[in-house]
Design a protein around this motif. Structure first.
Motif, PDB file in Angstrom:
ATOM      1  N   ASN A 318      -8.414 -30.440  16.668  1.00 64.43           N
ATOM      2  CA  ASN A 318      -6.956 -30.529  16.492  1.00 64.43           C
ATOM      3  C   ASN A 318      -6.519 -31.912  16.023  1.00 64.43           C
ATOM      4  O   ASN A 318      -5.806 -32.058  15.030  1.00 64.43           O
ATOM      5  N   THR A 322      -5.279 -32.932  12.260  1.00 60.52           N
ATOM      6  CA  THR A 322      -3.924 -33.500  12.180  1.00 60.52           C
ATOM      7  C   THR A 322      -3.967 -34.834  11.452  1.00 60.52           C
ATOM      8  O   THR A 322      -3.117 -35.130  10.598  1.00 60.52           O
ATOM      9  N   THR A 327      -0.980 -30.775   9.848  1.00 56.82           N
ATOM     10  CA  THR A 327      -0.212 -30.955  11.080  1.00 56.82           C
ATOM     11  C   THR A 327       0.589 -29.719  11.485  1.00 56.82           C
ATOM     12  O   THR A 327       0.605 -29.336  12.655  1.00 56.82           O
TER      13      THR A 327
END
Length: 414
Positions: A318, A322, A327
């Motif tokens: 994650n 990102t 994102t």
């Protein structure tokens, strides 16, 4: 207000490579221009995938959770899963996925990318004769209705298997997914899913498995205990394999790194990179380096020492994704309406797992070989000893596709 459902993606790399047993039937009547066009777009996707290898590596290496640990991952598997996800993404979410993967929106459409992955997976399957197995799978909740076009594209272009499950029955769902993964990875990953969230509506899995035997295997009789220098203050005992063999190598003066090629008995090779300074290699290594090494390597007889090891890695991607600009898919701004209309979907987690086993016979524990060791020579043979941190790359020698990459700081670290 529609509640946001959880969409989970699990990416799996269980011991090394690409290509699954679905042959895509090509229409013989395709025009040459269409074939050329697809080949060109596949080349663009392939080039972007190669660049993605090193951008992803640097993000993983810089992450706080990776400090002092081995790194091993399959960039091809991550690319495949994210490309498959992009089939259902729209708007800014789709643009971020494309940009993060390195796909140029002005040169490549989603259809181009889908066709490219179909070609790449199909070609790998055709040329690997069973030692590579990869593909994707989608587990969909019984009450969740994805767009038929989304599922069909995954099936056709990403070789996806599809299953219906009841995610409210978490134990049953976990068992279904884990058994599937265990079978596809030949038992290497037998418990991928645990503590499943009952609000999950879909799991998208990308798996990859490679079993390769060395073209010139190590003789187990020569494997002895030796010391591995983790750092200036830490030495650990390892089982060090040894062979004297003519092998292709290259010394890169620009980054003070010795590169050794250990070929498998197919078109794939393991590149072992032994740097004077690991930080310099990690910061500078690029697609161009691999091209240069493979082009300018020359054969030389070496007395080679390589540790025998088995490592497992697991990452939550994650933060990493990102940091690469992807994102929106993780939050309220996610637009995954191509998966299902009228429901607010978002990605809850992207997880990547990988294992690498290196032994005398090859790059998996289940190995057998009948290739003999060459006779020892009496002239001076230089010693090349991987007894300190090194990097590893699994690549196809002709296309230079990088399927796996990693850093071995400690061969005994689980």
């Amino acid at each position: 207000m529609t509640m946001r459902a959880a969409l989970c993606i699990w990416i799996l790399a269980a011991v090394i490579c690409v290509g699954r047993g679905h042959a895509i039937v090509k229409h013989q009547a395709e025009q040459d221009t269409v074939v050329d066009s697809r080949a060109n777009t596949a080349s663009l996707v392939n080039a972007a995938n190669k660049e993605f290898v090193f951008r992803l590596y640097r993000k993983l290496a810089a992450h706080a959770d990776s400090q002092g640990k081995n790194i091993f991952y399959s960039p091809f598997s991550v690319s495949t899963a994210l490309a498959a996800l992009s089939v259902g993404a729209r708007g800014e979410t789709h643009q971020q996925l494309f940009s993060g993967l390195g796909y140029n929106n002005t040169l490549l459409t989603q259809e181009n990318v889908n066709q490219a992955f179909q070609m790449l997976l199909d070609r790998a399957n055709e040329t690997t004769r069973g030692f590579i197995n990869s593909g994707t799978a989608v587990f969909v909740d019984n009450k969740f209705k994805p767009q038929p076009e989304f599922l069909e594209t995954l099936r056709q272009s990403y070789l996806a298997d599809g299953f219906n499950v009841d995610f409210t029955k978490t134990t049953d769902s976990e068992n279904t997914i884990n058994e599937y993964v265990k079978e596809k990875t030949n038992g290497k990953i037998d418990k991928l899913v645990s503590n499943l969230d009952p609000s999950t509506v879909m799991y998208l899995i990308s798996y990859i498995y490679f079993k390769g035997q060395w073209a010139s295997p190590f003789d187990p009789v020569l494997t002895k205990e030796d010391m591995f220098n983790v750092d200036e203050n830490t030495k650990i005992p390892v089982q060090m394999m040894n062979m004297e063999e003519e092998l292709h190598s290259y010394y890169d003066q620009g980054i003070n790194t010795t590169v050794l090629q250990l070929p498998f008995n197919n078109s794939y090779s393991m590149l072992l990179l032994l740097p004077d300074d690991m930080a310099v290699l990690e910061n500078d290594i690029s697609r161009g380096h691999v091209t240069k090494w493979l082009k300018w390597m020359r054969p030389r007889r070496y007395d080679v020492y390589v540790p025998k090891f088995s490592i497992k890695t697991s990452y939550s991607l994650n933060d990493v994704l990102t940091g690469m600009g992807m994102t929106d898919m993780f939050g309220d701004r996610a637009d995954l309406s191509g998966i299902a209309e009228g429901q607010k979907l978002a990605v809850s987690e992207v997880v990547h797992q990988a294992t690498l086993d290196v032994d005398e016979a090859g790059a998996t524990a289940a190995a057998a070989t009948g290739v003999g060791i060459m006779l020892m020579s009496y002239r001076h043979i230089p010693v090349l000893k991987f007894n300190r941190p090194f990097m590893v790359i699994i690549t196809e020698r002709n296309t230079e596709n990088i399927l796996f990459m990693g850093k071995i700081l400690n061969p005994k670290m689980e």
